[in-house]
Write an enzyme that holds these catalytic residues in place. Sequence first.
Site, PDB file in Angstrom:
ATOM      1  CD  GLU A 203      -2.867  -0.775   2.528  1.00 50.92           C
ATOM      2  OE1 GLU A 203      -3.969  -1.335   2.542  1.00 50.92           O
ATOM      3  OE2 GLU A 203      -2.411  -0.128   3.485  1.00 50.92           O
ATOM      4  NE  ARG A 295     -10.147  -9.083  16.549  1.00 49.92           N
ATOM      5  CZ  ARG A 295      -9.667  -7.936  16.993  1.00 49.92           C
ATOM      6  NH1 ARG A 295     -10.331  -7.243  17.907  1.00 49.92           N
ATOM      7  NH2 ARG A 295      -8.533  -7.441  16.527  1.00 49.92           N
TER       8      ARG A 295
END
Length: 507
Positions: A203, A295
């Site tokens: 990236e 989560r």
Amino acid sequence: MITKISKVLVANRGEIALRVMRSCRELGIQSVAVYSDVDRASMHVRYADQAYHIGPAASAESYLNIEKIIEVAKKSKADAIHPGYGFLSENAEFSKRCQEEGIIFIGPTPEVISTMGDKITARQTMIDGGVPVVPGTKENLNNDENALKVIREIGLPVMIKASAGGGGKGMRMVDKEENILSALRAAKSEAKSAFGDDSVYVEKYISSPHHIEFQILGDQHGNVIHLCERECSVQRRHQKVVEETPSPLLTPELREKMGNAAVAAAKAVNYYGAGTIEFLADNDHNFYFLEMNTRLQVEHPITERTTGYDLVKQQILIAEGQKLNIKQEEVFQFGHAIECRIYAEDTDNNFMPSPGLITHITEPMGLGVRTDGYVYEGYEIPIHYDPMISKLIIWARTREEAIERMRRALYEYKITGVKTSIKFLERIMECRDFREGNYDTHFIQNNEEFLLADDEAKQQFEDLAIVTAFLDYHQKLKNAQVSHEISKSSRWKDFGRRRGVYRASEN
């Protein structure tokens, strides 16, 4: 279809296990604890309605043992399993095994976990969903020649990241061409060791990045909302240390844009449950998708404190199949919250873990103070797991007041027997850049000299506290021994013996 949950097995340990169990108790749901050899005396084992031993201290043989946990769930007749965070919380195979056994997994489907767990696939999914992502590759860098070509096209500096990564593992920043190949090999090696997968991608490196995440909730009926942001830029080695909400960076307009993008990201994968969309933002208010955590996050309490919603309860209700009972227009933040992670580590010795016996603990109290912990006097912190002791969460009406309240609470927090990060956190609260809200993910690096400076007065006070706690601990031991001796020789039994009352039964 709604399936009421009556018993939840918490496949975790420490403070998050306790946190989940407390919400279960408020909902009238029984909780089941699992524990390894070294966690027999842990607080979550004492608190649960039932507790089962699952193996040795090593995580691979206990908290990561899928079949053993499934076996305990069936034996205890648990309807559902809550994975907490860490361990098996983002393990698609675990979610799948729960499905196969007819056990409700309090989290998303295995397909979603797999999609968002692989960072390369997640990037492509977000691109397809119209969510802005950091410029970079869409595929695994499988050879040196390809890596050099791609990185030159993107332009330095770049971040090399593990596709299956997390927690800063398998991640390298490269700003010089001669370092590309060595960084690539190091990232792949670390990724293979940590995740069993050496796939990496690249990236564009964002200068002065702010790490901002949005809490999302989605139900099984297609409804998705966000509960605003958390500023997570105070990091060390890509691990979060302090979090706060609202973010000092965000304007109302930017908050709305990022919130809408977070909801779009969740809808792109038909997400349900509690999750987090993580973004990188720059000083010009450009933002890019970073990753999705499928989560509950460690820092979820600050969202709870400013919005008033219990995220664990929401997870359970969603897992039952109920529709979201919160509408987006009903979500607003009141006041300001900060969370500090308290670790058993030696900040003066490169933050090395400091396991050992806690000889004294005094937790802070008062208005706007919450402590999510699991340790107590006489508890021995094991060497086998993450050294986090607790999370200190502060709420106040304004950011300035929240910082002062956190300083006060950290001052009151006394733990002896092990080294802790409390003094380091106090310094963060005193640092001008933090107090002014003028910080990004380089905050600790940029202020390292101030944050790690010796504080002679505080050290003397800490030494005095250690000595006092040591004397107090040994006095308690002495008193306990005396009590034991007294219990072995009762005044009434002695009186009875003198009168001949016990002689017949004792012969």
